[in-house]
Scaffold this motif. Structure first.
Motif: not given
Length: 144
Positions: A12-13, A19-27, A67-71
């Motif tokens: 959750a943190i 910026p992505q939210k469920k169900p599109f979270v891949m990290v 998403q790792t880049v986004a993180l």
């Protein structure tokens, strides 16, 4: 602050940093951070939208890489106490996927930033699973 003070395994943190939210979270974990690199993880679940026939698909691996880049961007802005901007994949280059992970496998992806200029970031990416590199490539991302 150059280094991540601690590993973040609370999904959750981690989700709050992208910026992505469920169900599109891949990290779902942040394992290491510096100004020029990040390592993130994802445990593949059967309900993941990229899970198919017991495997995690190639588009899912690529989205996990992005998403790792986004993180990295999200955590960097968090450290500056600023809201994270939205970004987009600008280009994908030299992606090689050796094998597809299975449901319940954990992916570990390391991104190394080669260059950043005016909201454009060029990175190399390497994804491992069960101690073996399963995917590599280069990406260019752009901030909105």
């Amino acid at each position: 602050m150059d280094l991540l003070p601690e590993i973040i395994t609370n999904a959750a943190i981690v989700e709050d940093l992208i910026p992505q939210k469920k169900p599109f979270v891949m990290v779902d974990s942040l394992l290491a951070f510096t100004k020029k690199s990040i390592t993130a993880g994802l445990t593949v679940k059967s309900e993941n939208i990229f899970s198919q026939s017991g495997n995690f698909t190639a588009p899912g691996i690529i989205e996990h890489m992005a998403q790792t880049v986004a993180l990295h961007t999200g955590y960097d802005f968090f450290l500056k106490q600023q809201p994270a901007p939205t970004g987009y994949i600008g280009a994908i280059k030299k992606i090689q996927i050796v094998t597809l992970p299975k449901v319940d496998d954990t992916l570990t992806t390391t991104v190394n930033i080669i260059q950043e200029f005016m909201g454009i970031t060029l990175v190399t990416v390497s994804t491992s699973c069960n101690g073996m590199v399963i995917a590599t490539g280069e990406m260019k991302t752009a901030l909105a």
